[in-house]
Design a protein around this motif. Structure first.
Motif, PDB file in Angstrom:
ATOM      1  N   PRO A  69       0.816  -1.225   0.000  1.00 48.79           N
ATOM      2  CA  PRO A  69       0.000   0.000   0.000  1.00 48.79           C
ATOM      3  C   PRO A  69       0.848   1.274   0.000  1.00 48.79           C
ATOM      4  CG  PRO A  69      -0.915  -1.593   1.522  1.00 48.79           C
ATOM      5  CD  PRO A  69       0.423  -2.128   1.083  1.00 48.79           C
ATOM      6  N   GLN A  70       1.946   1.276   0.740  1.00 50.61           N
ATOM      7  CA  GLN A  70       2.810   2.456   0.785  1.00 50.61           C
ATOM      8  C   GLN A  70       3.538   2.653  -0.538  1.00 50.61           C
ATOM      9  OE1 GLN A  70       2.966   4.785   3.327  1.00 50.61           O
ATOM     10  NE2 GLN A  70       3.976   5.902   1.669  1.00 50.61           N
ATOM     11  N   ARG A  71       4.007   1.561  -1.158  1.00 48.95           N
ATOM     12  CA  ARG A  71       4.685   1.686  -2.459  1.00 48.95           C
ATOM     13  C   ARG A  71       3.732   2.247  -3.508  1.00 48.95           C
ATOM     14  NH1 ARG A  71       6.499  -3.471  -1.356  1.00 48.95           N
ATOM     15  NH2 ARG A  71       5.375  -4.366  -3.127  1.00 48.95           N
ATOM     16  N   LEU A  72       2.479   1.772  -3.510  1.00 50.16           N
ATOM     17  CA  LEU A  72       1.498   2.280  -4.474  1.00 50.16           C
ATOM     18  C   LEU A  72       1.234   3.767  -4.236  1.00 50.16           C
ATOM     19  CD1 LEU A  72      -0.962  -0.746  -4.513  1.00 50.16           C
ATOM     20  CD2 LEU A  72       0.601  -0.048  -6.356  1.00 50.16           C
ATOM     21  N   ALA A  73       1.091   4.153  -2.974  1.00 53.68           N
ATOM     22  CA  ALA A  73       0.891   5.579  -2.655  1.00 53.68           C
ATOM     23  C   ALA A  73       2.095   6.409  -3.074  1.00 53.68           C
ATOM     24  CB  ALA A  73       0.612   5.752  -1.165  1.00 53.68           C
ATOM     25  N   ASP A  74       3.293   5.889  -2.845  1.00 51.84           N
ATOM     26  CA  ASP A  74       4.505   6.612  -3.242  1.00 51.84           C
ATOM     27  C   ASP A  74       4.580   6.776  -4.762  1.00 51.84           C
ATOM     28  OD1 ASP A  74       5.256   6.820  -0.588  1.00 51.84           O
ATOM     29  OD2 ASP A  74       6.738   5.183  -0.689  1.00 51.84           O
ATOM     30  N   MET A  75       4.181   5.737  -5.501  1.00 53.72           N
ATOM     31  CA  MET A  75       4.181   5.821  -6.964  1.00 53.72           C
ATOM     32  C   MET A  75       3.207   6.904  -7.432  1.00 53.72           C
ATOM     33  SD  MET A  75       4.257   1.769  -7.841  1.00 53.72           S
ATOM     34  CE  MET A  75       4.385   1.887  -9.607  1.00 53.72           C
ATOM     35  N   GLN A  76       2.054   6.981  -6.791  1.00 56.21           N
ATOM     36  CA  GLN A  76       1.070   8.003  -7.167  1.00 56.21           C
ATOM     37  C   GLN A  76       1.583   9.395  -6.840  1.00 56.21           C
ATOM     38  OE1 GLN A  76      -2.816   6.999  -5.638  1.00 56.21           O
ATOM     39  NE2 GLN A  76      -2.575   4.864  -6.284  1.00 56.21           N
ATOM     40  N   HIS A  77       2.228   9.550  -5.706  1.00 54.66           N
ATOM     41  CA  HIS A  77       2.788  10.864  -5.358  1.00 54.66           C
ATOM     42  C   HIS A  77       3.899  11.258  -6.323  1.00 54.66           C
ATOM     43  CE1 HIS A  77       0.702  12.053  -1.699  1.00 54.66           C
ATOM     44  NE2 HIS A  77       0.647  10.764  -1.408  1.00 54.66           N
ATOM     45  N   ALA A  78       4.718  10.301  -6.725  1.00 53.99           N
ATOM     46  CA  ALA A  78       5.799  10.588  -7.662  1.00 53.99           C
ATOM     47  C   ALA A  78       5.239  11.004  -9.028  1.00 53.99           C
ATOM     48  CB  ALA A  78       6.716   9.378  -7.813  1.00 53.99           C
ATOM     49  N   ALA A  79       4.044  10.535  -9.352  1.00 54.07           N
ATOM     50  CA  ALA A  79       3.402  10.859 -10.634  1.00 54.07           C
ATOM     51  C   ALA A  79       2.265  11.856 -10.427  1.00 54.07           C
ATOM     52  CB  ALA A  79       2.894   9.586 -11.294  1.00 54.07           C
ATOM     53  N   HIS A  80       2.435  12.779  -9.490  1.00 51.15           N
ATOM     54  CA  HIS A  80       1.364  13.727  -9.152  1.00 51.15           C
ATOM     55  C   HIS A  80       0.909  14.554 -10.340  1.00 51.15           C
ATOM     56  CE1 HIS A  80       3.974  17.270  -9.124  1.00 51.15           C
ATOM     57  NE2 HIS A  80       4.883  16.460  -8.614  1.00 51.15           N
ATOM     58  N   ASP A  81       1.767  14.705 -11.352  1.00 50.50           N
ATOM     59  CA  ASP A  81       1.371  15.446 -12.548  1.00 50.50           C
ATOM     60  C   ASP A  81       0.415  14.640 -13.430  1.00 50.50           C
ATOM     61  OD1 ASP A  81       3.591  13.735 -12.920  1.00 50.50           O
ATOM     62  OD2 ASP A  81       4.118  14.737 -14.791  1.00 50.50           O
ATOM     63  N   ALA A 106      -0.023   9.817 -23.471  1.00 51.78           N
ATOM     64  CA  ALA A 106      -0.358   8.389 -23.475  1.00 51.78           C
ATOM     65  C   ALA A 106       0.845   7.555 -23.056  1.00 51.78           C
ATOM     66  CB  ALA A 106      -0.860   7.967 -24.854  1.00 51.78           C
ATOM     67  N   GLN A 107       2.031   7.957 -23.488  1.00 51.22           N
ATOM     68  CA  GLN A 107       3.237   7.212 -23.144  1.00 51.22           C
ATOM     69  C   GLN A 107       3.491   7.243 -21.632  1.00 51.22           C
ATOM     70  OE1 GLN A 107       6.770   8.698 -25.018  1.00 51.22           O
ATOM     71  NE2 GLN A 107       7.951   6.886 -24.529  1.00 51.22           N
ATOM     72  N   ALA A 108       3.353   8.406 -21.012  1.00 52.80           N
ATOM     73  CA  ALA A 108       3.586   8.517 -19.570  1.00 52.80           C
ATOM     74  C   ALA A 108       2.531   7.754 -18.783  1.00 52.80           C
ATOM     75  CB  ALA A 108       3.600   9.991 -19.157  1.00 52.80           C
ATOM     76  N   VAL A 109       1.274   7.823 -19.221  1.00 54.58           N
ATOM     77  CA  VAL A 109       0.198   7.092 -18.542  1.00 54.58           C
ATOM     78  C   VAL A 109       0.440   5.599 -18.641  1.00 54.58           C
ATOM     79  CG1 VAL A 109      -2.263   6.520 -18.710  1.00 54.58           C
ATOM     80  CG2 VAL A 109      -1.526   8.917 -18.721  1.00 54.58           C
ATOM     81  N   ARG A 110       0.792   5.114 -19.845  1.00 51.03           N
ATOM     82  CA  ARG A 110       1.048   3.686 -20.026  1.00 51.03           C
ATOM     83  C   ARG A 110       2.236   3.245 -19.174  1.00 51.03           C
ATOM     84  NH1 ARG A 110       1.671   3.677 -25.156  1.00 51.03           N
ATOM     85  NH2 ARG A 110      -0.532   3.702 -25.617  1.00 51.03           N
ATOM     86  N   HIS A 111       3.279   4.074 -19.110  1.00 57.83           N
ATOM     87  CA  HIS A 111       4.467   3.766 -18.304  1.00 57.83           C
ATOM     88  C   HIS A 111       4.092   3.632 -16.825  1.00 57.83           C
ATOM     89  CE1 HIS A 111       8.748   3.869 -17.253  1.00 57.83           C
ATOM     90  NE2 HIS A 111       8.421   4.736 -16.310  1.00 57.83           N
ATOM     91  N   PHE A 112       3.305   4.585 -16.318  1.00 62.04           N
ATOM     92  CA  PHE A 112       2.849   4.527 -14.928  1.00 62.04           C
ATOM     93  C   PHE A 112       2.046   3.243 -14.682  1.00 62.04           C
ATOM     94  CE2 PHE A 112      -0.454   5.294 -11.764  1.00 62.04           C
ATOM     95  CZ  PHE A 112       0.301   5.653 -10.663  1.00 62.04           C
ATOM     96  N   ALA A 113       1.089   2.968 -15.570  1.00 59.30           N
ATOM     97  CA  ALA A 113       0.239   1.781 -15.409  1.00 59.30           C
ATOM     98  C   ALA A 113       1.063   0.503 -15.436  1.00 59.30           C
ATOM     99  CB  ALA A 113      -0.827   1.750 -16.502  1.00 59.30           C
ATOM    100  N   ASP A 114       2.039   0.425 -16.336  1.00 57.99           N
ATOM    101  CA  ASP A 114       2.890  -0.768 -16.411  1.00 57.99           C
ATOM    102  C   ASP A 114       3.624  -1.004 -15.101  1.00 57.99           C
ATOM    103  OD1 ASP A 114       2.112  -1.247 -19.033  1.00 57.99           O
ATOM    104  OD2 ASP A 114       3.954  -0.414 -19.911  1.00 57.99           O
ATOM    105  N   HIS A 115       4.121   0.077 -14.483  1.00 58.80           N
ATOM    106  CA  HIS A 115       4.846  -0.075 -13.222  1.00 58.80           C
ATOM    107  C   HIS A 115       3.928  -0.493 -12.076  1.00 58.80           C
ATOM    108  CE1 HIS A 115       8.194   1.710 -15.360  1.00 58.80           C
ATOM    109  NE2 HIS A 115       8.958   1.270 -14.373  1.00 58.80           N
TER     110      HIS A 115
END
Length: 156
Positions: A69-81, A106-115
């Motif tokens: 849960p913390q890693r997922l939250a950290d990933m979302q904060h890192a991608a706040h844009d 689209a590339q950045a969104v796909r990259h985030f989703a893949d991670h």
């Protein structure tokens, strides 16, 4: 409107009719148009790298996986844009359904989703992307200021 004739086998036609009836389509043609639009949108999302999009990333994760849960939250904060909003639904004592609304290239969104999808303990993930054109065009009369934001018009 153009007329296109296709041939499909009987089981596929039966499935199409059942879907059309369940979704209250007035005809097979209406159902087929929606299916073609959906397929084209998925194709665009896979093949157009520079395009902007809005997207919904949904997944189920197991909160018992150490620090997930913390890693997922950290990933979302890192991608706040990219991250517009997140909703979490506790399914049971261990599983959470999380839905993340994203906006960006689209590339950045796909990259985030893949991670996110690659994280151990994340499963049943789905990414739905809608291609949009950012810009200032609109047909509203009168002056108004956008205060640093752009309109995102869905591509047809």
């Amino acid at each position: 409107m153009q007329r296109i004739t296709i041939s499909i086998d009987e089981p596929l036609a039966d499935a199409l009719d059942a879907m059309a009836e369940a979704r209250a389509y007035t005809s097979r043609s209406e159902a087929m148009r929606d299916l073609v639009r959906d397929g084209l949108e998925r194709w665009r999302a896979d093949h157009v790298e520079a395009a902007h999009c809005v997207a919904i990333l949904s997944y189920v994760f197991d909160r018992r996986i150490r620090s997930l849960p913390q890693r997922l939250a950290d990933m979302q904060h890192a991608a706040h844009d990219l991250v517009v909003s997140t909703t979490a639904v506790r399914l049971d004592h261990d599983n959470t359904l999380e839905t993340v609304i994203l906006r960006g290239s689209a590339q950045a969104v796909r990259h985030f989703a893949d991670h996110v999808q690659a994280e151990r303990g994340v499963r049943l993930s789905s990414l739905k992307m809608v291609q949009v054109e950012p810009g200032d065009a609109h047909e509203h009369p009168g002056d108004h200021h956008h205060h640093g934001h752009l309109h995102l018009t869905p591509r047809s």
